[in-house]
Design a protein around this motif. Sequence first.
Motif, short mmCIF file in Angstrom:
data_model
loop_
_atom_site.label_atom_id
_atom_site.label_comp_id
_atom_site.label_asym_id
_atom_site.label_seq_id
_atom_site.Cartn_x
_atom_site.Cartn_y
_atom_site.Cartn_z
N ALA A 1 0.84 -1.21 0.00
CA ALA A 1 0.00 0.00 0.00
C ALA A 1 0.87 1.25 0.00
O ALA A 1 0.56 2.24 -0.68
CB ALA A 1 -0.93 -0.01 1.21
N THR A 2 1.96 1.22 0.76
CA THR A 2 2.89 2.34 0.79
C THR A 2 3.57 2.52 -0.56
O THR A 2 3.72 3.64 -1.07
CB THR A 2 3.95 2.12 1.88
OG1 THR A 2 3.30 1.92 3.14
CG2 THR A 2 4.88 3.32 1.99
N PHE A 3 3.98 1.40 -1.16
CA PHE A 3 4.65 1.46 -2.46
C PHE A 3 3.70 1.99 -3.54
O PHE A 3 4.10 2.81 -4.39
CB PHE A 3 5.16 0.08 -2.85
CG PHE A 3 5.88 0.06 -4.19
CD1 PHE A 3 7.14 0.59 -4.31
CD2 PHE A 3 5.25 -0.46 -5.31
CE1 PHE A 3 7.80 0.59 -5.54
CE2 PHE A 3 5.89 -0.47 -6.54
CZ PHE A 3 7.17 0.06 -6.65
N ALA A 4 2.45 1.52 -3.53
CA ALA A 4 1.48 1.99 -4.52
C ALA A 4 1.23 3.49 -4.38
O ALA A 4 1.11 4.21 -5.39
CB ALA A 4 0.16 1.23 -4.37
N GLN A 5 1.19 3.98 -3.12
CA GLN A 5 1.01 5.42 -2.90
C GLN A 5 2.20 6.21 -3.43
O GLN A 5 2.04 7.22 -4.13
CB GLN A 5 0.84 5.68 -1.40
CG GLN A 5 0.78 7.16 -1.02
CD GLN A 5 -0.46 7.84 -1.53
OE1 GLN A 5 -1.53 7.64 -1.01
NE2 GLN A 5 -0.33 8.64 -2.57
N GLN B 1 -5.44 7.13 -2.74
CA GLN B 1 -5.39 7.62 -1.36
C GLN B 1 -6.39 6.92 -0.44
O GLN B 1 -6.01 6.29 0.54
CB GLN B 1 -5.62 9.13 -1.34
CG GLN B 1 -4.37 9.94 -1.65
CD GLN B 1 -3.54 10.20 -0.39
OE1 GLN B 1 -3.30 9.33 0.42
NE2 GLN B 1 -3.10 11.43 -0.24
N PRO B 2 -7.70 7.01 -0.72
CA PRO B 2 -8.65 6.34 0.18
C PRO B 2 -8.54 4.83 0.13
O PRO B 2 -8.75 4.15 1.13
CB PRO B 2 -10.02 6.83 -0.31
CG PRO B 2 -9.81 7.19 -1.74
CD PRO B 2 -8.40 7.71 -1.82
N GLY B 3 -8.21 4.27 -1.05
CA GLY B 3 -8.11 2.81 -1.17
C GLY B 3 -6.98 2.23 -0.35
O GLY B 3 -7.15 1.24 0.38
N GLY B 4 -5.81 2.84 -0.43
CA GLY B 4 -4.70 2.37 0.37
C GLY B 4 -4.94 2.56 1.85
O GLY B 4 -4.58 1.70 2.68
N SER B 5 -5.57 3.68 2.22
CA SER B 5 -5.86 3.93 3.63
C SER B 5 -6.84 2.90 4.18
O SER B 5 -6.68 2.38 5.29
CB SER B 5 -6.44 5.34 3.81
OG SER B 5 -5.51 6.31 3.41
N LYS B 6 -7.87 2.57 3.40
CA LYS B 6 -8.85 1.60 3.87
C LYS B 6 -8.25 0.21 3.97
O LYS B 6 -8.57 -0.56 4.89
CB LYS B 6 -10.07 1.57 2.97
CG LYS B 6 -11.21 0.80 3.62
CD LYS B 6 -12.44 0.72 2.77
CE LYS B 6 -13.50 -0.08 3.54
NZ LYS B 6 -14.38 -0.83 2.68
N SER B 7 -7.37 -0.15 3.06
CA SER B 7 -6.75 -1.47 3.11
C SER B 7 -5.91 -1.63 4.37
O SER B 7 -5.94 -2.68 5.02
CB SER B 7 -5.89 -1.70 1.86
OG SER B 7 -4.78 -0.83 1.82
N GLY C 1 0.53 5.83 9.46
CA GLY C 1 1.62 6.79 9.26
C GLY C 1 2.65 6.28 8.26
O GLY C 1 3.13 7.02 7.40
N VAL C 2 2.99 4.98 8.37
CA VAL C 2 3.92 4.39 7.41
C VAL C 2 3.34 4.43 6.01
O VAL C 2 4.01 4.81 5.04
CB VAL C 2 4.26 2.93 7.81
CG1 VAL C 2 5.07 2.25 6.72
CG2 VAL C 2 5.02 2.90 9.12
#
Length: 413
Positions: free
Chosen positions: A16-20, A117-123, A138-139
């Motif tokens: 998720a961090t990498f995708a962001q 943004q919302p997709g990675g946060s929700k995952s 945060g990470v």
Amino acid sequence: MSVGGPRYRWIILGIATFAQAASAFFVQGIGAMGIHLQRDLNLSTSQLGLLLSAAQLVPLIGLLVAGELLDRYNERWVVGVGACVVAAGLSMGSMAPGYLSLLLVLLIVGAGYSTVQPGGSKSVASWFGASQRGFAMGVRQAGLPLGGALSAALLPFLAETFGWRVTLVAGGLVALLGAGVFMGLYRQPPTPPVLHDRPPHASLTSRLGARLRMLRQPSMVKIMLSGTTLISVQSGVLVLTVLYLHDTTSVGAGSAALILVAAQVAGVAGRICLAAWSDRGADRHPTVMACMAAVIAGMTALMTPAGQSPLVACLLFTWLGFFGFGWYGPWVAYVAESAPPAKTGFALGLAMAVNQIAVILAPPALGLLTDLTGSFTPAWGLLSAMTAVALTATARAERLSTGRKRRHETASL
């Protein structure tokens, strides 16, 4: 580490961090390329700010749509397809004949970026419990300044050596890699958490009413006040830092870009450290308020004669990077935990969509203010004043909320 097992959450956090970071790579690097874009496309500062806003315009609506999709469908495909749209848009942009065409292409990029943004946060919120959610969020949110730091280091070099068109191709390839990694490795949690519940069937009118009532919640008011002001500060730092250092402190373009890299690296550290700090308290929002106070102090110092010193300016932009970017980690965790049941995706999309208003307006407005006055001081002063007003209003809302809670507890005894 078994796929879908409890320890797999750390893989989820990594992808998720990498995708962001991959999706934000080009969008966050436009400010670092400011000098090259102004030269090659003959742009004013306000036009450069509008270019930065173009990729953020569609998310004003797209974030709401993405939030609704995330409450109904697997994050794997919503985020992955969105990142693919970012890649396709940037590839098309490399063939844009000029400034106006580039603006239109960045609108397409913004449509895809809406889901990330919302997709990675929700995952991440789905996989991590409350005791670790702040740190994990945060990470994950550190991916934004991390992508910005990498792009600030690489894109000016590519633009100087090969031209701005090659930078768009590079950004598209990075976004495509992020999409492939997320779609290939993401899995849903083994047990459905509360934050991942599918919304019950309801009529369109009742769903719309529930969404609008969300705006009246005290927690959402605090979210919108703090979010819009701090995202304006973040936008101002992105679009004005390199120009300020070059024009006011006589720092070379390459060195100015490296200072922006340092500010964004500080933002990476801030998002992780401040979010982890928020895990220690019962309420995450005081951490966000502390960031607002720190931003006011940094901006005020930047407007003094000492702020024209290259060394002092470098330290101040690093400070602003830590707090002016770092606030987002605890803020997003607060949004996720304040959301009504089965509406986490929409709450994240709504809060981020409100932020988009500031993201769209701040860069061209600050650029125009700088062009009209011939100075960066009015821009820093406006950001400081906005943050001070929001901090005062948020602190008052916090006191009223605490007072109501205490009265309720007293009455129930």
